[in-house]
Scaffold this motif. Structure first.
Motif, short mmCIF file in Angstrom:
data_model
loop_
_atom_site.label_atom_id
_atom_site.label_comp_id
_atom_site.label_asym_id
_atom_site.label_seq_id
_atom_site.Cartn_x
_atom_site.Cartn_y
_atom_site.Cartn_z
N LEU A 1 -5.68 5.33 -2.85
CA LEU A 1 -5.50 3.89 -2.98
C LEU A 1 -6.57 3.29 -3.88
O LEU A 1 -6.28 2.42 -4.71
CB LEU A 1 -5.54 3.23 -1.59
CG LEU A 1 -4.89 1.85 -1.46
CD1 LEU A 1 -3.47 1.85 -2.02
CD2 LEU A 1 -4.90 1.41 -0.01
N THR A 2 -7.81 3.76 -3.74
CA THR A 2 -8.87 3.31 -4.64
C THR A 2 -8.53 3.64 -6.08
O THR A 2 -8.71 2.82 -6.99
CB THR A 2 -10.22 3.96 -4.26
OG1 THR A 2 -10.60 3.54 -2.96
CG2 THR A 2 -11.31 3.56 -5.25
N TYR B 1 -8.02 -4.48 1.68
CA TYR B 1 -8.57 -3.12 1.61
C TYR B 1 -10.10 -3.17 1.60
O TYR B 1 -10.77 -2.39 2.28
CB TYR B 1 -8.05 -2.45 0.34
CG TYR B 1 -8.51 -1.03 0.14
CD1 TYR B 1 -8.08 -0.01 0.99
CD2 TYR B 1 -9.35 -0.69 -0.92
CE1 TYR B 1 -8.48 1.30 0.79
CE2 TYR B 1 -9.75 0.61 -1.12
CZ TYR B 1 -9.31 1.61 -0.27
OH TYR B 1 -9.71 2.90 -0.46
N SER B 2 -10.64 -4.12 0.85
CA SER B 2 -12.09 -4.29 0.78
C SER B 2 -12.68 -4.67 2.13
O SER B 2 -13.72 -4.14 2.55
CB SER B 2 -12.45 -5.35 -0.26
OG SER B 2 -13.83 -5.63 -0.26
N ARG C 1 -11.50 -4.03 5.09
CA ARG C 1 -11.46 -2.85 5.96
C ARG C 1 -12.65 -1.93 5.67
O ARG C 1 -13.31 -1.43 6.58
CB ARG C 1 -10.16 -2.06 5.76
CG ARG C 1 -8.96 -2.61 6.44
CD ARG C 1 -7.91 -1.54 6.70
NE ARG C 1 -7.56 -0.77 5.51
CZ ARG C 1 -6.50 -1.00 4.74
NH1 ARG C 1 -5.68 -2.00 5.03
NH2 ARG C 1 -6.24 -0.24 3.71
N ASN C 2 -12.88 -1.69 4.38
CA ASN C 2 -13.98 -0.81 3.99
C ASN C 2 -15.33 -1.38 4.39
O ASN C 2 -16.23 -0.66 4.84
CB ASN C 2 -13.95 -0.56 2.49
CG ASN C 2 -12.90 0.46 2.09
OD1 ASN C 2 -12.31 1.13 2.95
ND2 ASN C 2 -12.65 0.59 0.80
N SER D 1 -10.10 8.66 -2.45
CA SER D 1 -9.03 7.80 -1.94
C SER D 1 -7.99 7.53 -3.02
O SER D 1 -8.30 7.00 -4.09
CB SER D 1 -9.62 6.47 -1.45
OG SER D 1 -8.60 5.52 -1.23
N GLU E 1 0.83 -1.21 0.00
CA GLU E 1 0.00 0.00 0.00
C GLU E 1 0.87 1.26 0.00
O GLU E 1 0.56 2.23 -0.70
CB GLU E 1 -0.94 0.00 1.20
CG GLU E 1 -2.04 -1.04 1.13
CD GLU E 1 -3.05 -0.91 2.25
OE1 GLU E 1 -2.89 0.02 3.09
OE2 GLU E 1 -3.99 -1.72 2.31
#
Length: 208
Positions: A104-105, A69-70, A72-73, A102, A24
């Protein structure tokens, strides 16, 4: 033996998370193209062989990063959606802005355009978020659109989540005309239509 297995499992999970943290970091600072076995190893101060032990391929690294990441979201969103019905649209609106802004997105989406093998992971993550939001809307409004007419929960959800993405895309190339007008009007629309008493909305200045 059981205790040793638990310790080993815990250490394995911790190491994996450290490596994904480095993935990340590289994506945020240098872009997804900077992610290689050697770059991740250097960032984590381990050998490339250790990185390959946990992730056999680069696609495996990216898939694991997207999945984490997903998750976490999803955890954050599920908690946020446990809100009173009168606040639900604002919750989804704010989440949509955070997601659209974001970095990162953005990197994951760009990654999907260049590495077709991870597109399915990105699509699945997006669908999970959308279904969670839609279920919350349908539950709180009994399957009907909160504003009546033909604006169904699904159509409203796409509108709420689509506006931030569209405006962020335009702003990324320097286009700002009428953005704030749309944000102001839509936030007032959400605030006044979703409750008996208009709620004080947060001021959002998107033009940067």
């Amino acid at each position: 033996m059981a205790g040793a297995a638990r310790r080993f499992g815990s250490e394995t999970s911790k190491t994996r998370d450290i490596l994904l943290d480095c993935v990340e970091k590289l994506m945020l600072e240098q872009g997804y193209a900077a992610v290689t076995f050697r770059a991740v190893a250097t960032e984590a101060e381990v050998t490339p062989g250790l990185v390959q032990y946990y992730f056999r391929t680069l696609d495996g690294i990216f898939s694991a990063a997207i999945q984490r990441y997903s998750e976490r979201n999803i955890r954050y969103l599920a908690k946020a959606l446990d809100a009173p019905a009168e606040d639900l649209l604002q919750v989804i609106w704010e989440y949509s802005w955070d997601e659209a802004a974001s970095s990162l997105t953005t990197e994951f989406m760009a990654l999907g355009n260049h590495r077709k093998s991870v597109q399915a992971e990105i699509a699945e993550a997006t669908e999970r978020v959308r279904k969670l939001q839609l279920e919350a809307l349908e539950k709180n409004f009994d399957g009907r659109g909160p504003f009546g007419g033909n604006l169904t929960p699904g159509a409203l959800l796409l509108l709420i989540s689509g506006i931030p993405k569209f405006l962020e895309l335009e702003e990324s190339v320097g286009v700002h005309t009428a953005h704030q007008e749309l944000v102001d009007a839509f936030e007032q629309f959400l605030g006044t239509k979703n409750s008996a008493q208009p709620r004080k909305r947060s001021v959002r200045r998107r033009a940067r």
